[in-house]
Write an enzyme that holds these catalytic residues in place. Structure first.
Site, mmCIF file in Angstrom:
data_model
loop_
_atom_site.group_PDB
_atom_site.id
_atom_site.type_symbol
_atom_site.label_atom_id
_atom_site.label_comp_id
_atom_site.label_asym_id
_atom_site.label_seq_id
_atom_site.Cartn_x
_atom_site.Cartn_y
_atom_site.Cartn_z
ATOM 1 N N HIS A 1 -12.808 -3.749 3.826
ATOM 2 C CA HIS A 1 -11.354 -3.934 3.918
ATOM 3 C C HIS A 1 -10.749 -3.362 5.202
ATOM 4 C CE1 HIS A 1 -7.212 -3.898 1.756
ATOM 5 N NE2 HIS A 1 -7.057 -3.807 3.054
ATOM 6 N N GLU B 1 0.825 -1.216 0.000
ATOM 7 C CA GLU B 1 0.000 0.000 0.000
ATOM 8 C C GLU B 1 0.858 1.265 0.000
ATOM 9 O OE1 GLU B 1 -2.960 -0.475 -0.628
ATOM 10 O OE2 GLU B 1 -3.672 -2.314 0.320
ATOM 11 N N GLU C 1 -17.591 11.911 22.554
ATOM 12 C CA GLU C 1 -16.269 12.448 22.193
ATOM 13 C C GLU C 1 -16.016 12.440 20.692
ATOM 14 O OE1 GLU C 1 -16.611 10.402 24.742
ATOM 15 O OE2 GLU C 1 -15.422 11.165 26.422
ATOM 16 N N HIS D 1 -7.009 -3.133 9.868
ATOM 17 C CA HIS D 1 -8.197 -3.917 9.515
ATOM 18 C C HIS D 1 -9.132 -3.920 10.725
ATOM 19 C CE1 HIS D 1 -6.038 -6.237 6.024
ATOM 20 N NE2 HIS D 1 -6.092 -4.943 5.843
ATOM 21 N N HIS E 1 -2.830 2.202 8.407
ATOM 22 C CA HIS E 1 -3.903 1.382 7.826
ATOM 23 C C HIS E 1 -4.118 0.165 8.710
ATOM 24 C CE1 HIS E 1 -6.289 -1.037 5.163
ATOM 25 N NE2 HIS E 1 -5.311 -1.876 4.878
#
Ligand code: 13P
Ligand code: ZN
Length: 273
Positions: A209, A115, A168, A140, A138
């Site tokens: 994803h 990525e 919040e 999952h 990133h």
């Protein structure tokens, strides 16, 4: 010793914390950090500046000459702390921002995350907005992913639903969250789509994803991911009990929170249901 640098330790700690929360099965997720000039100076004598250049696949002109600490492709966050030299590495970008070379780490045939185009394009967008941005993460995130199967894939809907789950949330991510439909991971197309969302938000959800978060330091970037994922977890529980909420936080309540905490909330998220 490079691995003893505080920013490397914080990087490993952040990834390990994400693993402990269940966001990094197998090689899932990736993390990148743009070094400060003083940090580059501190590690420079240990870098190997003789490796060949590799095209990034995108151009990130405003990042030319910068150094990044990045997780390895196919490597497991689970091993960030016990096998750091295999799990992470440093890259340098060329002056044009079109190629990178490995300057440290990625041992035993490793290379930066698949990525990398998304990470670098997100960094490029964020640096242009504020040079203090340094981290792209990133993960999952289980519950945010689950929601992409049941909510409309619209920024307004995801933002509003997450905000309603924890008071919040509008304070932690007042600009909201972006959502993009399913796309092929690792592609140039998903890099463009994600960085486009990063113009408006610090959070971008990839349908079916995972999630990208951008931030200025390790604690707040991790905290941002954690807060959004926690809100998603509450929403999953609520939706599991009932399709309808008996009561919730109302648009005027959000405006009151915005006043009290001095944040600006876009009215497009405060629509009447
Ligand atoms: P990498 O192992 O190449 O970082 O890929 C993991 C991932 O999460 C892809 O989206
Ligand atoms: Zn992923």
């Amino acid at each position: 010793m490079i691995l003893e640098q505080p920013f490397v330790q914080s990087f490993i700690q952040m990834g390990t914390d994400g693993y402990d929360l269940g966001w990094h099965e197998r090689n899932g997720g990736n993390l990148s950090y743009r070094l400060k000039p003083s940090e580059v100076e501190a590690v420079k004598s240990e870098l190997n500046l003789n490796n060949p250049w590799t095209p990034i696949g995108v151009q990130v002109e405003n990042l030319g000459g910068e150094y990044f600490l990045v997780t390895g492709s196919g490597r497991f966050f689970r091993h960030l702390s016990d096998r750091p030299l295999e799990s992470l590495g440093f890259i340098e970008l060329d002056e044009t921002g079109t190629s990178y070379r490995i300057v440290y780490g990625f041992e035993n045939g490793g290379k930066p995350t698949s990525e990398l185009p998304s990470h670098l394009m997100n960094h490029a967008v964020k640096v242009a907005i504020d040079p203090e941005y340094r981290i792209i993460y990133h993960a999952h995130t289980t519950n945010l992913i689950a929601l992409t199967f049941v909510l409309p894939l619209q920024d307004e809907v995801f933002t509003r639903e997450l905000w309603e789950m924890a008071t919040e949330c509008p304070v932690v991510f007042p600009e909201g969250v972006g959502v993009i439909g399913w796309m092929v991971p690792g592609s140039i197309e998903i890099a463009y789509a994600t960085s486009n969302k990063m113009k408006d938000y610090d959070l971008a959800i990839w349908a079916h994803h995972g999630t990208f978060a951008a931030g200025k330091d390790f604690d707040t970037t991790f905290g941002l991911m954690h807060t959004a994922e926690k809100a998603a977890e509450i929403l999953v529980k609520v939706l599991s009990m009932s399709p309808n909420k008996a009561q919730t936080i109302q648009p005027q309540d959000f405006r009151d929170v915005a006043d009290a905490f001095r944040v600006t909330l876009d009215e497009r998220f405060l629509y009447n249901k």
